[in-house]
Write an enzyme that holds these catalytic residues in place. Sequence first.
Site, PDB file in Angstrom:
ATOM      1  N   GLY A 132       7.200   4.353   8.312  1.00 33.80           N
ATOM      2  CA  GLY A 132       6.535   5.595   8.776  1.00 33.80           C
ATOM      3  C   GLY A 132       6.502   6.103   9.923  1.00 33.80           C
ATOM      4  N   SER A 133       5.489   6.598  10.672  1.00 34.38           N
ATOM      5  CA  SER A 133       5.604   7.294  11.961  1.00 34.38           C
ATOM      6  C   SER A 133       5.657   6.160  13.065  1.00 34.38           C
ATOM      7  CB  SER A 133       4.400   8.226  11.870  1.00 34.38           C
ATOM      8  OG  SER A 133       3.357   7.285  12.531  1.00 34.38           O
ATOM      9  N   THR A 134       6.401   6.601  14.048  1.00 35.41           N
ATOM     10  CA  THR A 134       6.488   5.745  15.243  1.00 35.41           C
ATOM     11  C   THR A 134       5.364   5.597  15.774  1.00 35.41           C
ATOM     12  OG1 THR A 134       9.039   6.275  15.612  1.00 35.41           O
ATOM     13  CG2 THR A 134       7.594   5.512  17.493  1.00 35.41           C
ATOM     14  N   GLU A 135       4.394   6.290  15.853  1.00 36.47           N
ATOM     15  CA  GLU A 135       3.048   6.282  16.414  1.00 36.47           C
ATOM     16  C   GLU A 135       2.358   5.153  15.664  1.00 36.47           C
ATOM     17  OE1 GLU A 135       0.830   9.702  15.939  1.00 36.47           O
ATOM     18  OE2 GLU A 135      -0.904   8.865  16.832  1.00 36.47           O
ATOM     19  N   GLU A 159      10.456   0.573  10.232  1.00 39.22           N
ATOM     20  CA  GLU A 159      11.564   1.646   9.953  1.00 39.22           C
ATOM     21  C   GLU A 159      10.899   2.666  10.084  1.00 39.22           C
ATOM     22  OE1 GLU A 159      13.376   4.218   8.963  1.00 39.22           O
ATOM     23  OE2 GLU A 159      13.228   4.000   6.903  1.00 39.22           O
ATOM     24  N   CYS A 208      13.304  10.312   7.363  1.00 39.53           N
ATOM     25  CA  CYS A 208      13.224   9.901   8.841  1.00 39.53           C
ATOM     26  C   CYS A 208      14.536  10.008   9.283  1.00 39.53           C
ATOM     27  CB  CYS A 208      12.619   8.483   8.622  1.00 39.53           C
ATOM     28  SG  CYS A 208      13.416   7.604   7.749  1.00 39.53           S
ATOM     29  N   GLU A 258       9.809  14.928  16.146  1.00 39.47           N
ATOM     30  CA  GLU A 258      10.044  14.700  14.379  1.00 39.47           C
ATOM     31  C   GLU A 258       9.293  15.730  13.871  1.00 39.47           C
ATOM     32  OE1 GLU A 258       9.589  11.151  12.554  1.00 39.47           O
ATOM     33  OE2 GLU A 258      11.253  11.282  11.471  1.00 39.47           O
ATOM     34  N   LYS A 312       0.913  -1.241  -0.053  1.00 36.22           N
ATOM     35  CA  LYS A 312      -0.137  -0.161   0.120  1.00 36.22           C
ATOM     36  C   LYS A 312       0.767   1.297   0.163  1.00 36.22           C
ATOM     37  CE  LYS A 312      -1.901   2.870   3.073  1.00 36.22           C
ATOM     38  NZ  LYS A 312      -1.841   3.981   2.455  1.00 36.22           N
ATOM     39  N   GLY A 346       3.674   3.007  13.955  1.00 27.80           N
ATOM     40  CA  GLY A 346       4.467   1.653  14.070  1.00 27.80           C
ATOM     41  C   GLY A 346       3.878   0.708  15.284  1.00 27.80           C
TER      42      GLY A 346
END
Lengths: 288, 335, 498
Positions: C239-242, C261, C295, C392, C187, C244
């Site tokens: 993508g974002s840590t959130e 990542e 990132c 970030e 996606k 993830g």
Amino acid sequence: MKQAERLNVYKTYKLFVGGKFPRSESGRVYEVTDSKGNWLANAPLSSRKDARDAVVAARKAFGGWSGTTAYNRGQILYRVAEMLEGRRDQFTAEVAAGEGLSKSKAAAQVDAAVDRWVWYAGWSDKVAQIAGSANPVAGPYFNLSVPEPTGVVAVLAPQESSFLGLVSVIAPVIVTGNTVVVLTSEKSPLPALSLGEVLATSDVPGGVVNILSGKVSEVAPHLAAHMDVNAIDLAGADAEESARLQVAAADNLKRVLRPSATDWTAEPGTDRLLAFLETKTVWHPIGV
Amino acid sequence: MPTVPAYSSGAAVRLAEMADVTGSDSALRRFLHGLPGVDAVGIEARAATLGTRSIKTTAKAYAIDLAISMIDLTTLEGADTPGKVRALCAKGISPDPTDATTPKVAAICVYPDMVPVAKAALGASGIKVASVATAFPSGRAGMPVKLADTAEAVAAGADEIDMVIDRGAFLSGRYLEVFEEIKAVKAACHREPGPDGTGGPAHLKVIFETGELSTYDNVRRASWLAMLAGADFIKTSTGKVAVNATPPVTLLMLEAVRDFHATTGVQVGVKPAGGIRTTKDAIKYLVMVNETLGDRWLSADWFRFGASSLLNDLLMQRHKLSTGRYSGPDYVTVD
Amino acid sequence: MAMDKQTFEYAPAPESRAVVDIAPAYGLYIDGEFTDAADGKVFKTISPASEEVLSEVAQAGPEDVDRAVKAARKAFEKWSALPGSERAKYLFRIARILQERSRELAVLESLDNGKPIRESRDFDLPTAAAHFFYYAGWADKLQYAGFGPAPRPIGAAGQVIPWNFPLMMLAWKIAPALATGNTVVLKPAETTPLSALFFADICRQAGLPKGVVNILTGDGSTGAELVSHPGVDKVAFTGSTEVGKAIARAVAGTGKKLSLELGGKAANIVFDDAPVDQAVEGIVNGIFFNQGHVCCAGSRLLVQESVADEVLDSLKRRMSTLRVGDPLDKNTDIGAINSAEQLGRIRALTEAGEAEGADRWSPECELPSNGFWFRPTVFTGVTQAHRIAREEIFGPVLSVLTFRTPAEAVEKANNTPYGLSAGIWTEKGSRILWTADKLRAGVVWANTFNKFDPSSPFGGYKESGYGREGGRHGLEAYLATAAEPSNERSERESERDR
């Protein structure tokens, strides 16, 4: 008059945290029995605060332990094997009682555990050579990937194999420079608690290995959710606990080694060794 | 701090203020070795990125004319004759006889003995005469010879002197010797202005032969050393060795000039020489000047190309822009 | 022409749009066919530089996800059974076609993403093609990769990628997955779906068996649906840590292998003996490359106090030469911010930076009136406590902090939940090695920054995620280790049973 039979001196089993042997801060113990239900000892029933203290000790020890040379760490692990060999009978008795094994079967477990320390000791200065790489990038750059310890690793030791299994989950974690907080087999914690005494006399710096006895259901969720724990080995968790703990571990994206059916007597391979390593890649230009 | 040109008397005052770093061999060495290092891959990458600038249409037309006006049209052959030099001068005055809007070149660059010929041929065209000197290209001669070489060219009317440094002295770490040599040559460039105010001191370009200095660190040190000694221009190469001007070396010298200006307020020029043959190359250099030093350096007073065949390529590109057709070598003159 | 004093203004040098032909609408690429979403939902993708609508793409829903995963699982049987040498040739074909169509794809990427054509042309496309070349070569050599004598693929991979390097991220995900014998459902990000759809066409040209690569466009809900689909054996997310963390929770207990990542807040450490001009270039490249939508961006500059003024003066002077504008202009250094939403986030965080007392500076530059733009910005006087030093920003915003000693630099650099990358600038070799050793980050660039190569493992420590992409290490995320399940055997057995 016939001399009275000498009364044994029982050992008070204690936790091993930061190189010291504290009781649980909660003051609680639980009864440990042999396979037939006979009382063996009272083991500390660790609380979440004990877990917290153990993580603090492990974090404190991490800088020094990860900074020692691989050669030095290998020697220290080998020293553990040497010390263990000398206390073979004690551990054989504890394993036999705790796991309900015959003396010879228990001795085989202890021998295998000693050999496992030796096996992992030898990995200390080799793992970087199999897990690292020199990378041929398309440009004028020196590029090297090296494995580094993940940090503080929480380990739920296997429930059934209370000593060989325990050694098999501690040694691969610390040989690469991680420090560990291990929760022993709930039912048979005694060999694990005794291992603390071996470690304390084997040049393993205080805090590198921290041993807690108690309940997975009580302690593990706090370890899994702890934001200063970098990774967790769920070997001793059942499927349901494992799923819950994985959710908690996501809070700071701990590296998770999920439980799997393991024959602890077989040669372990490198999976556990590599599970708690980070790969660091360093670039530098090449030019005059 | 107001900007003063390197050839002005104000510059001498500013340089005198730097005397503490040039007062002794050890002070000069400490200073030069204390300059920030140069990462080779980094500066080459920066020069390459600037080389991807796409200069089109009006910008290209501007750049081509600017480049022509910055050329030190050069002949430095053993086989040079007065006839060859006169032809080159004619070409410099009128690079494209079919188009009077074509700018003149900046200077004609010759050996000292050809200075009188060039001077006469150029007359009042406004084109300068540059002469190489100091036992060009090797620089391997005693000081009296080098100074006599310079004096001859100055006496003959050279507007600019392109000296070479003693690379042997530089590479063996005798920095003060190189510094004193440049100062002495600068002194030899002195000339009293005539009654009409023209013909003052010859401007001094200092050639490093960067291909022989070999490292970027050396080029940065040589740049500072020459500027401290009073160079009006710093120049990459003689055109006589395997490695001549390259974009990263020139970029580094532009940066040194920028930093020297920021430190002293003295404006020094830069001249890449050797190996610049195409319009595309020349424009890359102008982009570097533009993005490193800015407008103030975008004139023949402060940036030159030491070149010979470059001019014809610029002229052919100029034809292409004005006519829309590609030109060919038969439509530019061979001198 | 009179050589009066003029300025050297670069005339517009736009790359031609004619090389790319964008269809008015695109469907989902499932099992080798483009089809509409089951519920017919679509969304528009725009050029962030102009807000012009580029195309309309399908919004995949649960039914579509199910269909794509089933297609991938079905394709897995044959794909994983192909000799590695044959899989390799498909990947080589893809690499070649990417090279052949690189100009078209570079223009497309700049249109849909807003990044400068210089970067899409010189970085994104070459790196994407190189990634396929690299992993193509692994496909028939996996037994030598150090993952056992007969490494096995995992199954169907669900892959969710971000909008900052759409095609390159696709390559980082698809190349190792296919080389190791997995099939994928990928996606692309909601704001940059087009290059992945063009990639579907490359799969067609390469003759890739249907179902091996499936592309589902959609928003976060599509991604969530994909990673939680029970038929997905492996999840890879960038993508974002959130997000993830949410994915890590979603796959908990399922046995799905996961690689992540995620975000970063990299420290770029400049010591007093740094090669200053190259350090300044590295700082600029570190934070303004790709509008700072990186990132691993060097978003925290840690500069030694003794050279701080000098470095900052040089940095500001250099920033003044940055050319902000039309992504398709070949001379543009900084393009458009990818979306209105991202622009809003950058603005909110920079406003917080000002409110918290940091000093804000940007060079003068004109910004286009349409589209999403943000001036390159530097904050000085930043402390570790400021939000702009911790969160970030994912934009062209640099926070500058100072340090006095190497130990302080390392302490500050590591004082973050992230650990993706870091930079070191010093001419002293032993200091580089000491600092690199102490930094808790997956990629350390010494005297360089933001360099990538398919042979070089990339990925983070701590909350920057786990697993590595690139290199031999990158294979691990797509191979079943001894303790992990592989679909291979069961699929084969089921085939026999039929």
